[in-house]
Scaffold this active site. Sequence first.
Site, PDB file in Angstrom:
ATOM      1  N   HIS A 144       0.819  -1.213   0.000  1.00 14.62           N
ATOM      2  CA  HIS A 144       0.000   0.000   0.000  1.00 14.62           C
ATOM      3  C   HIS A 144       0.856   1.268   0.000  1.00 14.62           C
ATOM      4  O   HIS A 144       2.062   1.234   0.248  1.00 14.62           O
ATOM      5  CB  HIS A 144      -0.894   0.013   1.244  1.00 14.62           C
ATOM      6  CG  HIS A 144      -0.099  -0.010   2.510  1.00 14.62           C
ATOM      7  ND1 HIS A 144       0.484   1.117   3.044  1.00 14.62           N
ATOM      8  CD2 HIS A 144       0.249  -1.032   3.328  1.00 14.62           C
ATOM      9  CE1 HIS A 144       1.156   0.791   4.137  1.00 14.62           C
ATOM     10  NE2 HIS A 144       1.030  -0.513   4.333  1.00 14.62           N
ATOM     11  N   GLU A 192      -2.259  -7.199   7.088  1.00 12.51           N
ATOM     12  CA  GLU A 192      -0.915  -7.208   7.649  1.00 12.51           C
ATOM     13  C   GLU A 192      -0.789  -8.248   8.761  1.00 12.51           C
ATOM     14  O   GLU A 192      -1.785  -8.616   9.415  1.00 12.51           O
ATOM     15  CB  GLU A 192      -0.551  -5.820   8.180  1.00 12.51           C
ATOM     16  CG  GLU A 192       0.877  -5.690   8.729  1.00 12.51           C
ATOM     17  CD  GLU A 192       1.964  -6.030   7.708  1.00 12.51           C
ATOM     18  OE1 GLU A 192       2.053  -7.212   7.311  1.00 12.51           O
ATOM     19  OE2 GLU A 192       2.735  -5.126   7.348  1.00 12.51           O
TER      20      GLU A 192
END
Length: 241
Positions: free
Chosen positions: A8, A82
């Site tokens: 990201h 994550e």
Amino acid sequence: MRLLLIRHGQTPSNVKRLLDTAEPGAALTPLGQDQADALPDALAAEKIDALYASTLLRTQLTIAPLAARTGLEVHVRDGIRELSAGDLELRGDDEAVETYMTTVFAWVSGDTALRMPGGEDGAEALRRFDAVVEEAAATGAETVAMVSHGAAIRMWSGVRAENIDVHYAPARELRNTGVVILSGAPGEGWRVLHWEGRAVGPDDSGIEASGPAGEAVDGIQGIQGIQGIQGGGGVNGGVEG
């Protein structure tokens, strides 16, 4: 299947060096939005058939310009979020960062039973990421882009790719909007083709130091020179978030 694993764009937590892994997570900084806006041009040579993002806000914001350009639906999946920091969540001190990264790269080395303090173990993390990759492969898509997270991408690639050794992923930071390109299929194996634009050959075990994080540049390289609008890298040369 050709699998593009994309980190990201930059977030305030990256800038503050925080272990930010819980939902919904931070949004993008202005630089992070610029990085997201640059992705469609950076990946213009790729014929992408499917898009995936994690359940954390930053990946969905990062993939939005690519979805707009391609017209593809974004499949949001928890499995590629994550790696959970557990009890270390939102800490940025050296002890927390060292514990987090030591645990993550112990998983790469094969100790997947080791558990993050207050979080998941490596087997659980691999299983959830594998499930999303398997889902994407089952669609028959030839090229899939997944916007995920630095530690998750490095860990999964380090474990699943057969042409890099246990030193490769830990030695290489993955900067914001950096791309790891793999080829393969579930049950058949995976090979890393490019790591942030660096071609990876058979059994590539070369170790090179990660560059410093947080370097902003003016442009974005093409897919052969991936990637990206750089900046807002990891914490202490490793925690990407």
